[in-house]
Design an enzyme around this catalytic site. Structure first.
Site, PDB file in Angstrom:
ATOM      1  N   LYS A  54      13.819 -57.202  71.826  1.00  0.00           N
ATOM      2  CA  LYS A  54      13.938 -56.567  70.924  1.00  0.00           C
ATOM      3  C   LYS A  54      13.849 -57.327  69.655  1.00  0.00           C
ATOM      4  CE  LYS A  54      16.731 -53.005  73.322  1.00  0.00           C
ATOM      5  NZ  LYS A  54      18.219 -52.404  73.523  1.00  0.00           N
ATOM      6  N   GLN A  98      24.125 -53.810  71.548  1.00  0.00           N
ATOM      7  CA  GLN A  98      23.602 -53.493  73.249  1.00  0.00           C
ATOM      8  C   GLN A  98      24.504 -53.115  73.923  1.00  0.00           C
ATOM      9  OE1 GLN A  98      19.976 -54.040  73.882  1.00  0.00           O
ATOM     10  NE2 GLN A  98      20.813 -53.442  75.731  1.00  0.00           N
ATOM     11  N   ASP A 121      19.559 -46.641  67.648  1.00  0.00           N
ATOM     12  CA  ASP A 121      19.656 -46.274  69.023  1.00  0.00           C
ATOM     13  C   ASP A 121      19.768 -44.549  69.323  1.00  0.00           C
ATOM     14  OD1 ASP A 121      19.135 -48.127  71.146  1.00  0.00           O
ATOM     15  OD2 ASP A 121      21.350 -48.925  71.150  1.00  0.00           O
TER      16      ASP A 121
END
Ligand code: NAD
Length: 297
Positions: A54, A98, A121
């Site tokens: 990412k 994450q 997200d």
């Protein structure tokens, strides 16, 4: 018959090329690039690998990228205050924590602490709620479900009226993708069945699917005879099934027995190189969208 391979790497390259132009436009108009803060807690190899990819993609797009890594021993309070720092940072448009987090930290508390306007997200209840309401233009859609839908659209797979079976009901993949594909609109308007561990006759449900989306995390769960001939198969599973002898890298496998399935399916995604790159592309797309929203408001 050999199935058409849905190449997530190429599709994501095309999306990222479009985003690069948007980043240039943002810089020209507002004098800054989209800002993304990625927060990695602990050293789980899969998480390290996802975050590395990412970050690399964000840097390729010339985002303002801030990477925070913290030991697994970080307290929930410390993590919440780190999130709050980026909630307040005007240079940051998106915050990615994450998952999964260590068991000592309540994941939901951390997800809820992220400003919904920076939740690229798409896991915050405000974004998930708006997605449920069909308010796509004002929310951030979770990246993997959005990536799956984008693959269906880009591959020309007809979703309108299609029988879709989703295997797996997680809050980040199975449930949101089932909602998305059942809504009205392009790349959707399907008849969706969500199956899971309590489902009787799993194979029979799968055999009805024009589009079979598998997100169970069980290598080789879907056998070739579960696939309707000509169906589109989206394999979300990423399972570490060993280590490459020479390179020491993880050997990955999906949830579908790929080699046999491709002789029966009409279209199929590989693992790796299918849904994974699309998930990253959607994260970048959400971040660019967040930057436009912040700078234009
Ligand atoms: P999860 O463990 O949270 O959920 C798995 C779901 O599958 C559960 O709802 C469970 O009921 C169902 N399931 C498990 N075994 C089953 C079985 N034998 N029969 C029927 N249903 C079964 O997992 P998740 O977070 O949704 O991830 C699923 C897989 O997708 C994992 O392999 C994960 O690594 C992968 N993943 C990939 C991406 C990507 O970008 N490619 C993103 C997220 C998750």
């Amino acid at each position: 018959m050999q199935a058409e391979i849905l190449d997530g790497v190429q599709m994501s390259r095309d999306i990222l090329a479009g985003l690069k132009e948007q980043v240039a436009a943002l810089k020209a108009r507002y004098g800054r690039a989209p800002g993304l803060a990625t927060i990695l807690v602990g050293e789980d190899p899969a998480s390290v690998s996802y975050v590395t990819r990412k970050v690399r993609t964000a840097l390729d797009l010339e985002f303002h990228e801030v990477q925070e890594t913290r030991p697994a021993a970080i307290t929930q309070e410390e993590l919440l205050s780190l999130v709050e720092r980026y909630n307040q940072d005007p240079q940051i448009d998106g915050i990615l924590v994450q998952l999964p987090l260590p068991a000592s930290i309540c994941e939901q508390a951390v997800v809820r602490a992220i400003d919904p306007g920076k939740d690229v997200d798409g896991f915050h209840p405000v974004n998930l709620g708006q997605m449920m309401q069909g308010l796509r233009e004002s929310c951030y859609v979770p990246c993997t479900p959005a990536g799956i839908q984008e693959m269906l659209v880009r591959s020309g797979t007809v979703t309108d009226g299609a029988e879709v079976v989703v295997v797996g009901r997680s809050a980040i993949v199975g449930r949101p993708v089932a909602v998305l594909l059942g809504q009205k609109g392009p790349g959707a308007n399907s008849t969706v069945t969500l199956v899971h561990t309590a489902t009787r006759d799993l194979a029979d449900h799968c055999r009805r699917a024009d589009i079979l989306i598998v997100a169970a995390g069980v290598p080789g769960l879907v056998r070739p005879d579960w696939i309707k001939p000509g169906a589109t198969v989206i394999d979300v599973g990423v399972n570490r099934v060993g280590t490459h002898e020479r390179t020491g890298k993880a050997l990955l496998s999906g949830d579908v027995a790929f080699d046999e399935a491709r002789l029966r399916a009409g279209r199929i995604t590989p693992v790796p190189g299918g849904v994974g790159p699309m998930t990253i592309a959607m994260l970048m797309k959400n971040t660019v969208q967040a930057a436009w929203r912040h700078l234009e408001s």
